[in-house]
Design a protein around this motif. Structure first.
Motif, PDB file in Angstrom:
ATOM      1  N   TYR A  38      20.055  15.602  21.514  1.00  0.00           N
ATOM      2  CA  TYR A  38      20.787  15.959  20.294  1.00  0.00           C
ATOM      3  C   TYR A  38      20.830  17.473  20.079  1.00  0.00           C
ATOM      4  O   TYR A  38      21.895  18.040  19.830  1.00  0.00           O
ATOM      5  CB  TYR A  38      20.142  15.271  19.091  1.00  0.00           C
ATOM      6  CG  TYR A  38      20.818  15.561  17.778  1.00  0.00           C
ATOM      7  CD1 TYR A  38      21.857  14.754  17.321  1.00  0.00           C
ATOM      8  CD2 TYR A  38      20.429  16.631  16.988  1.00  0.00           C
ATOM      9  CE1 TYR A  38      22.483  15.011  16.112  1.00  0.00           C
ATOM     10  CE2 TYR A  38      21.047  16.901  15.778  1.00  0.00           C
ATOM     11  CZ  TYR A  38      22.072  16.091  15.353  1.00  0.00           C
ATOM     12  OH  TYR A  38      22.693  16.355  14.158  1.00  0.00           O
ATOM     13  N   GLN A  39      19.682  18.135  20.167  1.00  0.00           N
ATOM     14  CA  GLN A  39      19.647  19.573  19.888  1.00  0.00           C
ATOM     15  C   GLN A  39      20.451  20.357  20.918  1.00  0.00           C
ATOM     16  O   GLN A  39      21.136  21.307  20.577  1.00  0.00           O
ATOM     17  CB  GLN A  39      18.207  20.086  19.830  1.00  0.00           C
ATOM     18  CG  GLN A  39      18.132  21.496  19.299  1.00  0.00           C
ATOM     19  CD  GLN A  39      18.799  21.649  17.933  1.00  0.00           C
ATOM     20  OE1 GLN A  39      18.524  20.887  17.008  1.00  0.00           O
ATOM     21  NE2 GLN A  39      19.698  22.596  17.792  1.00  0.00           N
ATOM     22  N   THR A  93      23.622  22.716  20.060  1.00  0.00           N
ATOM     23  CA  THR A  93      23.633  24.095  20.557  1.00  0.00           C
ATOM     24  C   THR A  93      24.861  24.345  21.427  1.00  0.00           C
ATOM     25  O   THR A  93      25.529  25.379  21.302  1.00  0.00           O
ATOM     26  CB  THR A  93      22.348  24.394  21.348  1.00  0.00           C
ATOM     27  OG1 THR A  93      21.228  24.213  20.472  1.00  0.00           O
ATOM     28  CG2 THR A  93      22.343  25.805  21.898  1.00  0.00           C
ATOM     29  N   ARG A 128      19.257  11.566  17.407  1.00  0.00           N
ATOM     30  CA  ARG A 128      19.260  12.584  16.356  1.00  0.00           C
ATOM     31  C   ARG A 128      17.921  12.581  15.633  1.00  0.00           C
ATOM     32  O   ARG A 128      17.275  11.549  15.510  1.00  0.00           O
ATOM     33  CB  ARG A 128      20.418  12.354  15.406  1.00  0.00           C
ATOM     34  CG  ARG A 128      20.189  11.353  14.358  1.00  0.00           C
ATOM     35  CD  ARG A 128      21.401  11.082  13.492  1.00  0.00           C
ATOM     36  NE  ARG A 128      21.367   9.699  13.080  1.00  0.00           N
ATOM     37  CZ  ARG A 128      20.547   9.241  12.158  1.00  0.00           C
ATOM     38  NH1 ARG A 128      19.756  10.054  11.512  1.00  0.00           N
ATOM     39  NH2 ARG A 128      20.535   7.965  11.863  1.00  0.00           N
TER      40      ARG A 128
END
Length: 91
Positions: A5-6, A10, A37
């Motif tokens: 998710y991150q 990004t 998430r």
């Protein structure tokens, strides 16, 4: 899409920050969302995440919403919670 998710957020931010504007095309289906998430992150589809990031970055967003009369391809109905999530995000 990237599985994490991150990394996805990004990556989207890195791509959108270089854009002068974003074209957002939305219909009535929620679609897919990242599966991993964080618990504190709201549920968003990939398209909704793109919109949200563009908005946070202050990019002009040109929104095109599908008309209910558009001849969509047949598909199975989405679950009630997904239809609600899509309806809540309509501009």
């Amino acid at each position: 899409f990237l599985p994490d998710y991150q990394h996805l957020v990004t990556s989207l931010r890195d791509k959108i920050v270089r854009c002068d504007a974003v074209i957002h095309v939305a219909g009535f289906r929620y679609g897919d969302e990242p599966k991993d998430r964080p618990p504190d992150a709201p549920r968003r589809s990939y398209t909704q995440l793109e919109f949200e990031i563009a908005d946070q970055l202050g990019r002009p967003i040109y929104v095109f919403l599908a008309d209910e009369a558009f001849p969509f391809d047949p598909c199975p109905p989405e679950a009630d919670d997904l239809r609600r999530l899509q309806a809540e995000q309509q501009v």
